[in-house]
Design a protein around this motif. Structure first.
Motif, PDB file in Angstrom:
ATOM      1  N   MET A 237       0.794  -1.224   0.000  1.00 36.14           N
ATOM      2  CA  MET A 237       0.000   0.000   0.000  1.00 36.14           C
ATOM      3  C   MET A 237       0.825   1.272   0.000  1.00 36.14           C
ATOM      4  O   MET A 237       0.415   2.271  -0.585  1.00 36.14           O
ATOM      5  CB  MET A 237      -0.904   0.027   1.254  1.00 36.14           C
ATOM      6  N   VAL A 238       1.954   1.271   0.683  1.00 40.71           N
ATOM      7  CA  VAL A 238       2.641   2.532   0.965  1.00 40.71           C
ATOM      8  C   VAL A 238       3.619   2.922  -0.142  1.00 40.71           C
ATOM      9  O   VAL A 238       4.053   2.089  -0.925  1.00 40.71           O
ATOM     10  CB  VAL A 238       3.396   2.462   2.310  1.00 40.71           C
ATOM     11  N   ASP A 239       3.959   4.249  -0.171  1.00 45.10           N
ATOM     12  CA  ASP A 239       4.955   4.717  -1.147  1.00 45.10           C
ATOM     13  C   ASP A 239       6.351   4.700  -0.535  1.00 45.10           C
ATOM     14  O   ASP A 239       7.342   4.762  -1.227  1.00 45.10           O
ATOM     15  CB  ASP A 239       4.726   6.181  -1.570  1.00 45.10           C
ATOM     16  N   ARG A 240       6.361   4.705   0.804  1.00 41.56           N
ATOM     17  CA  ARG A 240       7.663   4.833   1.444  1.00 41.56           C
ATOM     18  C   ARG A 240       7.668   4.004   2.711  1.00 41.56           C
ATOM     19  O   ARG A 240       6.683   3.988   3.444  1.00 41.56           O
ATOM     20  CB  ARG A 240       7.877   6.314   1.783  1.00 41.56           C
ATOM     21  N   LEU A 241       8.773   3.327   2.909  1.00 45.42           N
ATOM     22  CA  LEU A 241       8.879   2.434   4.055  1.00 45.42           C
ATOM     23  C   LEU A 241       9.979   2.942   4.987  1.00 45.42           C
ATOM     24  O   LEU A 241      11.079   3.258   4.540  1.00 45.42           O
ATOM     25  CB  LEU A 241       9.229   1.028   3.545  1.00 45.42           C
ATOM     26  N   LEU A 242       9.639   3.048   6.283  1.00 39.78           N
ATOM     27  CA  LEU A 242      10.670   3.358   7.275  1.00 39.78           C
ATOM     28  C   LEU A 242      10.857   2.108   8.119  1.00 39.78           C
ATOM     29  O   LEU A 242       9.893   1.568   8.642  1.00 39.78           O
ATOM     30  CB  LEU A 242      10.228   4.501   8.187  1.00 39.78           C
ATOM     31  N   VAL A 243      12.084   1.646   8.230  1.00 37.53           N
ATOM     32  CA  VAL A 243      12.341   0.452   9.025  1.00 37.53           C
ATOM     33  C   VAL A 243      13.108   0.840  10.268  1.00 37.53           C
ATOM     34  O   VAL A 243      14.151   1.487  10.183  1.00 37.53           O
ATOM     35  CB  VAL A 243      13.141  -0.596   8.217  1.00 37.53           C
ATOM     36  N   MET A 244      12.565   0.474  11.421  1.00 38.60           N
ATOM     37  CA  MET A 244      13.229   0.809  12.688  1.00 38.60           C
ATOM     38  C   MET A 244      13.792  -0.434  13.345  1.00 38.60           C
ATOM     39  O   MET A 244      13.222  -1.510  13.251  1.00 38.60           O
ATOM     40  CB  MET A 244      12.234   1.455  13.653  1.00 38.60           C
ATOM     41  N   ASN A 245      14.934  -0.250  14.013  1.00 37.79           N
ATOM     42  CA  ASN A 245      15.499  -1.329  14.812  1.00 37.79           C
ATOM     43  C   ASN A 245      16.235  -0.734  16.000  1.00 37.79           C
ATOM     44  O   ASN A 245      17.083   0.142  15.835  1.00 37.79           O
ATOM     45  CB  ASN A 245      16.456  -2.170  13.957  1.00 37.79           C
ATOM     46  N   LYS A 246      15.879  -1.158  17.191  1.00 36.74           N
ATOM     47  CA  LYS A 246      16.519  -0.709  18.427  1.00 36.74           C
ATOM     48  C   LYS A 246      16.638   0.805  18.523  1.00 36.74           C
ATOM     49  O   LYS A 246      17.705   1.349  18.811  1.00 36.74           O
ATOM     50  CB  LYS A 246      17.891  -1.348  18.569  1.00 36.74           C
ATOM     51  N   GLY A 247      15.538   1.500  18.245  1.00 35.64           N
ATOM     52  CA  GLY A 247      15.514   2.948  18.449  1.00 35.64           C
ATOM     53  C   GLY A 247      16.116   3.761  17.331  1.00 35.64           C
ATOM     54  O   GLY A 247      16.249   4.971  17.445  1.00 35.64           O
ATOM     55  N   GLU A 248      16.506   3.111  16.221  1.00 32.44           N
ATOM     56  CA  GLU A 248      17.069   3.858  15.105  1.00 32.44           C
ATOM     57  C   GLU A 248      16.323   3.542  13.822  1.00 32.44           C
ATOM     58  O   GLU A 248      15.804   2.435  13.664  1.00 32.44           O
ATOM     59  CB  GLU A 248      18.548   3.489  14.915  1.00 32.44           C
ATOM     60  N   ILE A 249      16.306   4.504  12.898  1.00 32.57           N
ATOM     61  CA  ILE A 249      15.764   4.216  11.577  1.00 32.57           C
ATOM     62  C   ILE A 249      16.896   3.653  10.742  1.00 32.57           C
ATOM     63  O   ILE A 249      17.886   4.342  10.493  1.00 32.57           O
ATOM     64  CB  ILE A 249      15.173   5.483  10.933  1.00 32.57           C
ATOM     65  N   ILE A 250      16.768   2.389  10.326  1.00 32.90           N
ATOM     66  CA  ILE A 250      17.892   1.773   9.624  1.00 32.90           C
ATOM     67  C   ILE A 250      17.678   1.753   8.110  1.00 32.90           C
ATOM     68  O   ILE A 250      18.638   1.615   7.362  1.00 32.90           O
ATOM     69  CB  ILE A 250      18.188   0.341  10.139  1.00 32.90           C
ATOM     70  N   MET A 251      16.430   1.906   7.650  1.00 33.90           N
ATOM     71  CA  MET A 251      16.179   1.970   6.209  1.00 33.90           C
ATOM     72  C   MET A 251      15.070   2.962   5.945  1.00 33.90           C
ATOM     73  O   MET A 251      14.148   3.098   6.740  1.00 33.90           O
ATOM     74  CB  MET A 251      15.732   0.615   5.664  1.00 33.90           C
ATOM     75  N   ASP A 252      15.156   3.641   4.800  1.00 32.27           N
ATOM     76  CA  ASP A 252      14.152   4.631   4.444  1.00 32.27           C
ATOM     77  C   ASP A 252      14.090   4.692   2.924  1.00 32.27           C
ATOM     78  O   ASP A 252      15.073   5.043   2.280  1.00 32.27           O
ATOM     79  CB  ASP A 252      14.565   5.992   5.044  1.00 32.27           C
ATOM     80  N   GLY A 253      12.966   4.308   2.340  1.00 33.15           N
ATOM     81  CA  GLY A 253      12.860   4.369   0.890  1.00 33.15           C
ATOM     82  C   GLY A 253      11.607   3.675   0.404  1.00 33.15           C
ATOM     83  O   GLY A 253      10.843   3.137   1.195  1.00 33.15           O
ATOM     84  N   PRO A 254      11.382   3.673  -0.927  1.00 31.70           N
ATOM     85  CA  PRO A 254      10.225   2.949  -1.471  1.00 31.70           C
ATOM     86  C   PRO A 254      10.365   1.455  -1.175  1.00 31.70           C
ATOM     87  O   PRO A 254      11.481   0.924  -1.239  1.00 31.70           O
ATOM     88  CB  PRO A 254      10.329   3.199  -2.982  1.00 31.70           C
ATOM     89  N   PRO A 255       9.255   0.774  -0.849  1.00 30.51           N
ATOM     90  CA  PRO A 255       9.347  -0.641  -0.468  1.00 30.51           C
ATOM     91  C   PRO A 255      10.026  -1.489  -1.539  1.00 30.51           C
ATOM     92  O   PRO A 255      10.818  -2.384  -1.242  1.00 30.51           O
ATOM     93  CB  PRO A 255       7.879  -1.055  -0.279  1.00 30.51           C
ATOM     94  N   ARG A 256       9.722  -1.189  -2.818  1.00 28.57           N
ATOM     95  CA  ARG A 256      10.306  -1.950  -3.922  1.00 28.57           C
ATOM     96  C   ARG A 256      11.838  -1.923  -3.859  1.00 28.57           C
ATOM     97  O   ARG A 256      12.498  -2.952  -3.966  1.00 28.57           O
ATOM     98  CB  ARG A 256       9.849  -1.316  -5.230  1.00 28.57           C
TER      99      ARG A 256
END
Lengths: 295, 265
Positions: free
Chosen positions: A211-230
């Motif tokens: 569904m989303v245009d952008r994915l933010l992935v968090m791990n242990k209090g940090e954002i480790i990935m940021d971008g389109p899911p594809r």
């Protein structure tokens, strides 16, 4: 820029025996109209992060801006911010308290001091957004509803404030597949039809990624990935698996094929795309084979 | 919301210390002895002895004194209130007079006396709850109460109710905070308005809290029955309480000190 976070740190129980660092150096920009998925394990800081967006929490250090306004400063009218940024908590049906569904949804607009006819207009509008019939539901007690319906009423009670941004914390938790699909498609429609910025928080990649245009992935209090899911699935599937988050089932399938030596693109989000990709791959292989035979 | 997080009174802090490892029954009895002697003694010297005794206990327990005193802040109001009441309401030799209000020497002494009593009382009970986990505390109470079983005291039931109540305090606090945040996000306001309005503003918190608490109680009852819970009859304990030499020594020491404090002074 709708929301901007600069070097945000947040620590629970600062200077107490149970001190825990929940957010570490978060830098984030959210543009108007974006549809964002925020993904991470339970306890990775997702809920803490979204509470910074409407000023329920103020960062231990760092800055939070909503529409270029620094909301971590003292003397800011946070009510105004909360009107712009609607936050739907996990299990929002647990906040229901009124006698009728009408009153429940009218709570927010009433607190804004709106006139009576405007309140009714907004309740009708909000109920329509979550696909509940005004005539059938308005005078019923919210406590007689099913779990999925209660959640939609709770969602409507935020929508009636007409926020410019909607944040949903695990909106599908504890719902059956039917209720889950229903609420997700309503959220999608709210984003598409009204141009509302949406942040969808989840620990599950399934469905959300599509569904989303952008994915933010968090791990242990940090954002480790940021971008389109594809892009994330194509380039960083490995890292996702490493932090134990997993991929959507189809994507996982493609990834496994790739590991076994097939030359496939893993940035697929649903079965149709996967089918196309696999067929293309077979065609490519066939034509190569034919070339080889002719030689 | 800040208030909810700052309650340290009644909270357990796990540490490895002599006080932590004492038998809960001994700790409860010692605490009781201190409280009784607090109410018996008549001289400030007694407070000095008991106060020092409790302070030594806090030092041995390895809990930072700052944390213990933080819990006292919420009681400070009650202490100040009793001090002021005694200050103005006691007849006797007038020290200072402001129209109809007068401070008397007897009032000052009595006020300070009662304040010291409350202060050490809270300190001693804090030390008990800070160093004893709720589970072993209720275990201890159950064992102590079972002495009275022959007069029909439902010791196990009382202990079970206490365990459940203690268990759900943090859960309910957490839930209150969550509901508060959810209602604030919907435009609720808990910080402004007069007392009447503020009370009315609590409805959006209290109703969901009660609804959830009742549902939770229902689920808990079903879960307990599903696990064949049927009261204390014939129930065995995983954690066996054992009195060791150090426990007996502590009890003897506490007895001597409280007797000295209350009889001699």
């Amino acid at each position: 820029m709708f929301i901007r976070l600069e070097n945000v740190y947040y620590t629970y129980n600062l200077h107490m025996p149970f001190e825990t660092k929940a957010l570490k150096n978060i830098n984030l920009d959210i543009k108007k109209g974006e549809f964002i998925g925020l993904i991470g394990h339970t306890g990775c800081g997702k809920t803490t992060l979204i509470q910074h967006f409407n000023g329920l929490l103020t960062p231990t250090s760092g800055k939070v801006y909503v529409e270029e306004m620094d909301i971590s400063k003292k003397g800011i009218d946070l009510k105004l911010i909360r009107q712009k940024v609607g936050l739907v908590f996990q299990y929002p049906e647990n906040q229901i308290f009124e006698e009728t569904i009408f009153q429940e949804i009218a709570f927010g607009p009433k607190k804004l001091g709106l006139p009576k006819d405007e309140i009714e207009k907004r309740v009708r509008e909000a109920l329509k957004m979550v696909d509940l019939d005004y005539n059938l539901y308005a005078e019923r007690s919210p406590f007689t509803l099913s779990g999925g319906e209660m959640r939609r009423v709770a969602l409507a009670s935020i929508l009636s404030i007409r926020p410019k941004m909607l944040i949903l914390d695990e909106p599908t938790a504890n719902l059956d597949p039917q209720g889950r699909n229903k609420i997700l498609s309503e959220i999608k429609a709210i984003h598409d039809n009204f141009g509302i910025t949406v942040v969808l928080v989840s620990h599950n990649m399934e469905k959300v990624a599509e569904m989303v245009d952008r994915l933010l992935v968090m791990n242990k209090g940090e954002i480790i990935m940021d971008g389109p899911p594809r892009e994330i699935f194509a380039k960083r599937a490995n890292d996702l698996l490493k932090v134990g988050l997993g991929l959507p089932q189809v994507t996982q399938c493609m990834y496994e094929l790739k590991i076994r030596g097939k030359d496939l693109y893993t940035g697929v989000l649903n079965v149709n795309e996967a089918e196309k990709e696999i067929l293309n791959n077979i065609k490519k292989l066939n034509s190569q084979l034919k070339k080889y035979e002719r030689l | 919301m800040k208030i909810l997080r700052n309650i340290s009174f009644g909270q357990y802090i796990p540490r490895e210390s002599l006080i932590h490892n004492l038998d809960p029954r001994i700790k409860i009895l010692s605490c009781l002895a201190i409280i009784i002697s607090l109410f018996l003694l008549t001289e400030f010297w007694g407070y000095l002895i008991l106060g020092t005794f409790v302070m030594i206990g806090i030092i041995i327990s390895q809990i930072h004194p700052k944390f213990v005193f933080k819990g006292l802040r919420s009681i400070l109001f009650i202490i100040m209130f009793t001090l002021i009441i005694h200050l103005f309401m006691t007849e006797g030799e007038v020290l200072y007079q402001l129209s109809f209000l007068k401070i008397t020497k007897e009032g000052l002494i009595k006020g300070l006396f009662i304040s010291c009593r409350l202060f050490i009382l809270i300190l001693a009970t804090s030390l008990l709850t800070l160093t004893t986990s709720p589970i072993s505390l209720t275990d201890g109470i159950e064992k102590l109460l079972s002495f009275f079983k022959f007069i029909g005291m439902p010791a196990h039931e009382i202990a079970m109710m206490m365990t459940i109540a203690l268990r759900f305090i943090p859960t309910l606090l957490e839930e209150t905070e969550k509901i508060m945040k959810a209602q604030i996000s919907r435009g609720a306001d808990f910080d402004t308005g007069n007392i009447f309005n503020r009370t009315k503003n609590l409805i959006p918190i209290l109703i969901p809290l009660f609804v959830n608490a009742f549902r939770r109680a229902d689920e808990l009852a079903i879960a307990m029955e599903a696990k064949c819970y049927r009261g204390g009859e014939g129930r065995t304990h995983f954690r066996q309480l054992k009195i060791r030499v150090i426990d007996i020594l502590t009890l003897i020491l506490t007895s001597i000190i409280t007797i000295i404090a209350s009889v001699l002074f």
